[in-house]
Design a protein around this motif. Structure first.
Motif, mmCIF file in Angstrom:
data_model
loop_
_atom_site.group_PDB
_atom_site.id
_atom_site.type_symbol
_atom_site.label_atom_id
_atom_site.label_comp_id
_atom_site.label_asym_id
_atom_site.label_seq_id
_atom_site.Cartn_x
_atom_site.Cartn_y
_atom_site.Cartn_z
ATOM 1 N N CYS A 17 0.837 -1.205 0.000
ATOM 2 C CA CYS A 17 0.000 0.000 0.000
ATOM 3 C C CYS A 17 0.871 1.253 0.000
ATOM 4 N N ARG A 18 1.908 1.263 0.815
ATOM 5 C CA ARG A 18 2.795 2.423 0.878
ATOM 6 C C ARG A 18 3.435 2.679 -0.484
ATOM 7 N N TRP A 19 3.880 1.607 -1.155
ATOM 8 C CA TRP A 19 4.495 1.759 -2.460
ATOM 9 C C TRP A 19 3.502 2.345 -3.459
ATOM 10 N N ALA A 20 2.266 1.808 -3.494
ATOM 11 C CA ALA A 20 1.270 2.281 -4.453
ATOM 12 C C ALA A 20 0.871 3.721 -4.172
ATOM 13 N N ILE A 21 0.703 4.077 -2.900
ATOM 14 C CA ILE A 21 0.331 5.447 -2.540
ATOM 15 C C ILE A 21 1.455 6.411 -2.900
ATOM 16 N N ASN A 22 2.684 6.056 -2.586
ATOM 17 C CA ASN A 22 3.810 6.928 -2.910
ATOM 18 C C ASN A 22 4.035 7.029 -4.407
ATOM 19 N N ASP A 23 3.728 5.976 -5.144
ATOM 20 C CA ASP A 23 3.863 6.010 -6.591
ATOM 21 C C ASP A 23 2.936 7.061 -7.180
ATOM 22 N N LYS A 27 3.829 11.883 -7.836
ATOM 23 C CA LYS A 27 3.681 12.607 -9.094
ATOM 24 C C LYS A 27 3.255 14.037 -8.759
ATOM 25 N N VAL A 28 4.213 14.915 -8.710
ATOM 26 C CA VAL A 28 3.962 16.294 -8.311
ATOM 27 C C VAL A 28 3.576 17.096 -9.541
ATOM 28 N N THR A 29 2.548 17.931 -9.404
ATOM 29 C CA THR A 29 2.069 18.723 -10.523
ATOM 30 C C THR A 29 2.224 20.202 -10.239
ATOM 31 N N HIS A 30 2.228 20.981 -11.288
ATOM 32 C CA HIS A 30 2.302 22.436 -11.161
ATOM 33 C C HIS A 30 0.913 22.994 -10.927
ATOM 34 N N ASN A 31 0.844 24.091 -10.149
ATOM 35 C CA ASN A 31 -0.432 24.672 -9.788
ATOM 36 C C ASN A 31 -0.262 26.187 -9.716
ATOM 37 N N SER A 49 3.332 27.043 -8.312
ATOM 38 C CA SER A 49 3.758 26.311 -7.117
ATOM 39 C C SER A 49 3.592 24.819 -7.418
ATOM 40 N N MET A 50 4.127 23.985 -6.543
ATOM 41 C CA MET A 50 4.034 22.545 -6.743
ATOM 42 C C MET A 50 2.947 21.980 -5.825
ATOM 43 N N ARG A 51 2.259 20.966 -6.307
ATOM 44 C CA ARG A 51 1.187 20.342 -5.546
ATOM 45 C C ARG A 51 1.355 18.837 -5.611
ATOM 46 N N ARG A 52 1.197 18.178 -4.472
ATOM 47 C CA ARG A 52 1.270 16.715 -4.414
ATOM 48 C C ARG A 52 -0.156 16.187 -4.228
#
Length: 163
Positions: A17-23, A27-31, A49-52
């Motif tokens: 679960c940790r691996w899938a959630i972190n995967d 993926k950080v996106t611009h905002n 700015s960056m958004r996770r």
């Protein structure tokens, strides 16, 4: 000589679960909603700015008669653990031979174990992929695995918690 080992399933599930959630959340996106912290360096240029993002998780719970009450309690506990790990709610689909709607779960105590008939988790996968908006990033299945499974890859990370 046959060696038997006890697999620490809770640690294995937590790791998957940790691996899938972190995967997904990695993926950080611009905002452009908030100014960048570097905006003051060049005032005439607008920096994003960056958004996770928080991943959209769907839990398909097998609620058929083959699942004991202890197994259903374990499903509730796994839902609660995932909600705590996410810091957010998830979608829960109670599935026996039918998918019994999508429930928003903030912890394991709020999910309703509807059904208790036969088992066909393909209906749960159909509901997860069609009824949950936006499309799930991760599907976690809690089942005794005595069920038909989808013929095709659903196109998202799937973690099976075999009870």
């Amino acid at each position: 000589m046959l060696r038997t080992e006890t697999i620490p399933w809770d640690q294995e599930l937590q790791s998957a679960c940790r691996w899938a959630i972190n995967d997904v959340s990695g993926k950080v996106t611009h905002n452009y909603r908030r100014p960048s912290r570097r905006q003051q360096a060049v005032p005439e240029v607008v920096f994003p700015s960056m958004r996770r993002p928080i991943p959209n998780v769907v839990f398909i719970g097998d609620t058929s008669m083959s699942m004991s009450l202890d197994a259903l309690a374990l499903v509730r506990q796994v839902v609660e653990d995932i909600c705590l790990a996410l810091g957010a709610s998830l979608s829960f689909v109670a599935t026996d031979s039918l998918a019994h709607g999508v429930q928003r779960a903030h912890d394991g105590r709020t999910v309703e174990m509807r059904g208790r008939g036969g088992t066909d988790l393909r209906r749960g996968f159909d509901a997860a992929l069609e009824d949950v908006q936006p499309r799930p990033d991760i599907i976690v299945v809690g089942s005794d695995c005595d069920t038909p499974w989808p013929d095709e890859d659903p196109g998202v990370n799937v973690i099976v918690c075999a009870i």
